[in-house]
Design a protein around this motif. Structure first.
Motif, PDB file in Angstrom:
ATOM      1  N   GLY A  36      -3.430  11.371  -6.214  1.00 19.66           N
ATOM      2  CA  GLY A  36      -4.692  10.994  -5.586  1.00 19.66           C
ATOM      3  C   GLY A  36      -4.703   9.655  -4.884  1.00 19.66           C
ATOM      4  N   ARG A  37      -3.652   8.862  -5.069  1.00 23.90           N
ATOM      5  CA  ARG A  37      -3.606   7.553  -4.409  1.00 23.90           C
ATOM      6  C   ARG A  37      -3.271   7.705  -2.933  1.00 23.90           C
ATOM      7  N   ASN A  68       9.400   7.074  -2.310  1.00 20.91           N
ATOM      8  CA  ASN A  68       8.992   6.069  -3.277  1.00 20.91           C
ATOM      9  C   ASN A  68       7.812   5.302  -2.686  1.00 20.91           C
ATOM     10  N   ILE A  69       6.615   5.768  -3.022  1.00 21.15           N
ATOM     11  CA  ILE A  69       5.387   5.149  -2.510  1.00 21.15           C
ATOM     12  C   ILE A  69       4.538   4.703  -3.697  1.00 21.15           C
ATOM     13  N   GLY A  70       5.128   3.842  -4.493  1.00 17.34           N
ATOM     14  CA  GLY A  70       4.453   3.381  -5.701  1.00 17.34           C
ATOM     15  C   GLY A  70       4.848   4.242  -6.881  1.00 17.34           C
ATOM     16  N   SER A  71       4.986   5.517  -6.634  1.00 21.17           N
ATOM     17  CA  SER A  71       5.539   6.460  -7.593  1.00 21.17           C
ATOM     18  C   SER A  71       6.422   7.391  -6.765  1.00 21.17           C
ATOM     19  N   ASP A 107       0.905   5.503  12.653  1.00 20.44           N
ATOM     20  CA  ASP A 107       0.619   5.111  11.276  1.00 20.44           C
ATOM     21  C   ASP A 107      -0.569   5.891  10.745  1.00 20.44           C
ATOM     22  N   GLY A 108      -0.558   6.143   9.437  1.00 21.93           N
ATOM     23  CA  GLY A 108      -1.673   6.847   8.832  1.00 21.93           C
ATOM     24  C   GLY A 108      -1.601   6.798   7.317  1.00 21.93           C
ATOM     25  N   ILE A 109      -2.434   7.608   6.691  1.00 16.36           N
ATOM     26  CA  ILE A 109      -2.539   7.647   5.230  1.00 16.36           C
ATOM     27  C   ILE A 109      -1.832   8.883   4.694  1.00 16.36           C
ATOM     28  N   PHE A 110      -0.995   8.674   3.692  1.00 12.26           N
ATOM     29  CA  PHE A 110      -0.321   9.754   2.961  1.00 12.26           C
ATOM     30  C   PHE A 110      -0.998   9.833   1.600  1.00 12.26           C
ATOM     31  N   LYS A 111      -1.594  10.964   1.293  1.00  9.94           N
ATOM     32  CA  LYS A 111      -2.256  11.131  -0.004  1.00  9.94           C
ATOM     33  C   LYS A 111      -1.234  11.687  -0.994  1.00  9.94           C
ATOM     34  N   ALA A 112      -0.958  10.923  -2.037  1.00  7.80           N
ATOM     35  CA  ALA A 112       0.001  11.333  -3.067  1.00  7.80           C
ATOM     36  C   ALA A 112      -0.637  12.357  -3.998  1.00  7.80           C
ATOM     37  N   ALA A 113       0.202  13.060  -4.732  1.00  6.29           N
ATOM     38  CA  ALA A 113      -0.273  14.090  -5.657  1.00  6.29           C
ATOM     39  C   ALA A 113      -1.206  13.515  -6.716  1.00  6.29           C
TER      40      ALA A 113
END
Length: 95
Positions: free
Chosen positions: A66-67, A18-21, A58-64
Motif C-alpha cells: 500500500g505504500r 528494492n523500494i523500501g521493501s 516520473d510517477g508513483i509506484f504503488k507497492a503491494a
C-alpha cells in the motif's frame, strides 16, 4: 519482434524492486505499471538521437503493502516504428 518468435515469455521472469521493501513483479506487470505512469504523468526529460527519442517520465509506484514510491520510467520511440518501448524503471531519489 513478434511475441511468438521469442523463446520465453515475459511472465517467466520476475523483477525485485528494492523500494523500501522488496517488491517482486513479473516483467509484464512492470511494463504495465510503467505504462500507467507514462499515461498519467508529464514527460520529465526528452532526448533526441539519430535513432529516435528517449523519454523519462516520473510517477508513483504503488507497492503491494500500500505504500507509494516515486519511480522514474524510461521509454524509447525509434524513428522507424514510432512505437514506445519500455526500457527501465527505478526508484527516484529525492523530490
Amino acid at each position: 519482434m513478434h511475441r511468438s518468435s521469442r523463446p520465453f515469455s515475459d511472465s517467466d521472469f520476475t523483477v525485485s524492486m528494492n523500494i523500501g521493501s522488496v517488491e517482486e513483479v513479473t516483467i509484464d506487470q512492470l511494463v504495465e505499471k510503467g505504462a500507467e505512469i507514462a499515461e498519467r504523468n508529464e514527460v520529465a526529460k526528452k532526448e533526441e538521437s539519430p535513432f529516435g527519442t528517449r523519454y523519462v517520465i516520473d510517477g508513483i509506484f504503488k507497492a503491494a503493502d500500500g505504500r507509494d514510491f516515486q519511480v522514474r520510467t524510461v521509454w524509447f520511440i525509434d524513428n522507424e516504428s514510432q512505437i514506445p518501448h519500455f526500457i527501465t524503471a527505478y526508484p527516484k531519489k529525492g523530490k
